[in-house]
Structure formats: C-alpha cells, structure tokens
Design an enzyme around this catalytic site. Sequence first.
Site, PDB file in Angstrom:
ATOM      1  N   GLU A   1     -12.208   2.214   3.278  1.00  0.00           N
ATOM      2  CA  GLU A   1     -11.904   2.229   4.504  1.00  0.00           C
ATOM      3  C   GLU A   1     -12.476   2.551   5.670  1.00  0.00           C
ATOM      4  O   GLU A   1     -13.434   3.585   5.359  1.00  0.00           O
ATOM      5  CB  GLU A   1     -10.367   2.866   4.584  1.00  0.00           C
ATOM      6  CG  GLU A   1      -9.297   2.388   3.433  1.00  0.00           C
ATOM      7  CD  GLU A   1      -8.089   3.256   3.751  1.00  0.00           C
ATOM      8  OE1 GLU A   1      -7.816   4.301   3.106  1.00  0.00           O
ATOM      9  OE2 GLU A   1      -7.072   2.733   4.379  1.00  0.00           O
TER      10      GLU A   1
ATOM     11  N   GLU B   1       0.713  -1.349   0.146  1.00  0.00           N
ATOM     12  CA  GLU B   1      -0.090  -0.023   0.044  1.00  0.00           C
ATOM     13  C   GLU B   1       0.862   1.241  -0.161  1.00  0.00           C
ATOM     14  O   GLU B   1       1.846   1.256   0.841  1.00  0.00           O
ATOM     15  CB  GLU B   1      -0.698  -0.010   1.379  1.00  0.00           C
ATOM     16  CG  GLU B   1      -1.767  -1.299   1.255  1.00  0.00           C
ATOM     17  CD  GLU B   1      -2.855  -0.768   2.342  1.00  0.00           C
ATOM     18  OE1 GLU B   1      -2.845   0.122   3.006  1.00  0.00           O
ATOM     19  OE2 GLU B   1      -3.494  -1.958   2.855  1.00  0.00           O
TER      20      GLU B   1
END
Length: 466
Positions: A418, A331
């Site tokens: 998220e 990420e």
Amino acid sequence: MDRNLADCRIRFIEGEEGMPSRQLIRRRISPYEDSTVLTDPLTGLGNLRRFIDKINRLISERADDPAPFAIGVADLDGFKPINDLFGRGAGDAILQQVAMRLRAAMEENATVTRIGADEFAFLLPMVFSEGTAAERAQMLIEILSAPYHVGQRTARLSASAGCSLFYSEEDTAELLLSKAETALYQAKRSGRGTVMVYTREMEDAAKRATHIEQALRRAVAAGEVEPHFQPIVDLSSRQVVGFETLARWTDRDLGEVAPAVFIPIAEERGVIGQLSQLMLRKAAQAARDWPKELFLSFNLSPSQLVDQNTAQHILNILEQTSFDPRRLEIEITENGLMSDPASAKRILQDLRRRGIRVSLDDFGTGQSSLGRLREFAFDKLKIDRTFVSSILDDRPSEHIIRAILAMCEGLGMEVVAEGIEEEAQAERLVQFGCSGGQGHLFGRPRNAHHTLSYLHESVYPSKYAG
Ligand code: C2E
Ligand code: MG
Ligand code: MG
C-alpha cells in the site's frame, strides 16, 4: 437524580481478549433498585449510590472551602475472558482481591467503591491537581496488575483509569463521574494499563465528535456519503486488477471530512453499520459496469466483526445489486480480529462460503499475532504504507517487507503493497517479488463516474469501444 446518573453511565463491551470494541452502550440502573442498599454484597465495598452520596457530601463541605478534589474510575482490562476461562467463582474471587487491594491502598479520607461488574470508583478528597490525580491512579493500576491467585492458578490482569477534578459547584456528582468515564474511555482507547485525566480538550473533542456524529447520521440517511475507488495494480505489468472502495463525505456545513475522522466516530457511535451498507450498495452498483475480471475491495471495521448480522447484510446487498460475490474482497485489520476472534471467524467463514475473498489490511501496524495468520488463512495481505514509504532509505523496512513476502509465499497468500508513491519504490518491490501494488503512483481514489471514465480511456479502451 439516580435515573439521570444511570442514563449517563457508560459501559465498554469487552471482547474475548479484553479489547474495548470502541462501542459504547448506556447502562441503566433499575428504577426498582432498593435505594437504601449502599453496599456491594460481593466485595463489601460501597456501591454506586454510596459513591454519589460521598461525592455530594464532599461537594457541600467544599462550599465553604474552595479546594478542588479528585475522583477516578478504574476498569479491569480483560476481565470477561477470565470469567469465561476460569469460571464465575474465580471471577468473583478476583474481584474480591481487587477490592481488598484497592481498599488497602486508599489513604485516609479516601473512599473506594464498586460501581459496576469490574469497575471501581475512588474519591480522593486530598488530591488537588490533575498531576497528583494521575499519579495516584497510576499507582492503583500498578497495584492491580500484580498476579492474582485463584486456587492453583494464577491470573494476570491490567486496569485502566480515568479521573476528573471538582473545581466549582457547577461540577455535580453526575458530571464528575461522566467526565471520569470519558477520560477512562480515552484511556482504554489508547491501550491497556493507561490513566487519563479529564481535560477541557477532551470535552471540546467530545462536543466536536457529537457534532460530526449528528451530521454524519443525517448524511448517511440522505445517502450523501460516496464511495471513491483507488486502483490496485499488478506491479510488473501495471495492469489494474481491482479497486479499493474508500468512503468520502463532504458535509454542507463541515465541508470535507476525512475518513480518518469520521470512520472512528461512526464506529464509536454505532453509525458504521448503516454507513457501510450504503457504501457497499453504491460501490457494487458502480462496479457492475466495470469489466468482470476486476475485483472490488471493501473495508470492514472491527466493530462489524462482532456484529453477527454483518455477513447477512453484505450478502443481501450483493443479491439486491446482482453483484457476483466472487468479485468482492473484504479488507479487515488485525485489530478487527482482536476484539472477538471467534465472532470474526464465523462472519468471515459465512462470507468465504459464498466466494468472497478476505484480505488482511495495514499489515504490520496492529496487535495481532502471527498465529492468527495461520488460523484465519487470509487470501491476501496488504503491507502497510509505513513500511513502503521507508523502503528506499531504511534497511529495517526493507528486511521486514522481504520477510513478509517470504511468509506470504509460503502461506500461499497474495500480497499488495500500500501507499506506493514513487517509481523507485515500485521497482524495489518488484525486485523483492511483490506482485500487487496500490498508491498515488497508480492513481488516487476517484468517484464512480471518474473511475468509469478512467477505465474507458486508459485501461480498457478497446473493451468499451463497441
Ligand atoms: P485503508 O483501508 O488502509 O485505505 C488506504 C488509505 O491510504 C486511504 O486513506 C487511501 O486514500 C490512502 N492512500 C492510498 N494510497 C496512498 C499513497 O500513495 N499515499 C498516501 N499517503 N496515502 C495513500 P483514506 O481514504 O483516507 O482512508 C483511511 C482509512 O479509513 C482506510 O484505510 C480505512 O481503514 C478507513 N475507511 C475508508 N473508507 C472506509 C469504509 O467505507 N468503511 C470502513 N470501515 N473503513 C473505511
Ligand atoms: Mg483498506
Ligand atoms: Mg490499508
């Protein structure tokens, strides 16, 4: 004296687009430098030595007159790419214009000097307060942001500045300069074209950061930072598809320290590389015991994307732990691409060649452009939780999420939302066609042991039964 001064000087590593990479290196003046040279040959301004002389002289004058005075350091934002794009000659011409503008802007008694490649320092004897120092520095920065003409071309630059004030004899020239540099560093961190004046709080924050840095170095060396794992699910089936690794650290003296505190310090103070390797090693060892179809997601910091050793370190750890690279996802954030896109591209290419997937984290909060999405062809995009948290009561967030989802579909990227905390948020996201989710609703980050028990008990009871 000069050696001490040189040791405390700070220099920013600038990336291609002039973003400070948050890394500091200490610049040293050569002890062999001629101490009688007080002028910078390129601009005709005084040099660092002249600047220090001037401050020292003013300090001794003020011994009988306790009035404060101010100094400041201005640093051009994005000068390096100008040099690269237009050539050194053009870079020199711009520095000369900068010098001319600064000299013209100095009031009587004030001095401006060139103390580094694109760093200029000024001494303002008649400025007595922090507010006035900030105003003056702001004015200088505005003067520097007007366009520069180089041959047929025009270049635009911005600058940042940090100032400090002399209040008592304890403030030596070196200390004042180092305080102004700390303020400049804070200014650079908060964005281009910013001015900061050194405050007591900055000093306290710098001391706190040093304390944390030392404790963190010890903890990393002792292997005391632990990876925790947060489930990432398929939103419609609610099945766990992978886990994100999140660093957790509890220090003996400091107690639990949040990643939002220690990760930036690790980045700034050059500890992130070791920390990251420790984290990946431990995470890969833990994830080897999970079902093979689950992926492991791992955060890389912006400064790691300027370090060409990063890819090799990651691949070595995967090999040593026998972890399949095709199960790893890296990420990175938009800001990670900004400091040096070419370097980031090389590192990511090396990783992808080995089957590692790359996702763009915290999408929507950084400063990257949509063009980067095309250029980097990410495998996955993570929608930042600020959009998710307001999806139920904020129309703009809803529209933004829908637009991101449509874009990802068009570009063939997977999506994870998220920070999902409520059932209604998850349902809305499914309605909009979002396939992946992560957040407290599905599970908080847990350590390796608890993660394995969780997989045993709730996700794959049959798989572990025998
Ligand atoms: P991130 O990569 O965006 O990680 C997600 C953050 O959101 C984590 O914070 C996670 O605990 C939190 N979170 C997850 N679900 C929810 C939710 O439903 N509600 C709320 N309010 N928060 C949620 P955490 O663990 O504090 O980490 C913060 C940041 O620190 C991470 O953001 C990441 O950028 C960085 N970080 C953490 N571990 C590492 C690491 O090992 N290496 C690097 N380079 N960065 C790390
Ligand atoms: Mg992340
Ligand atoms: Mg994130």
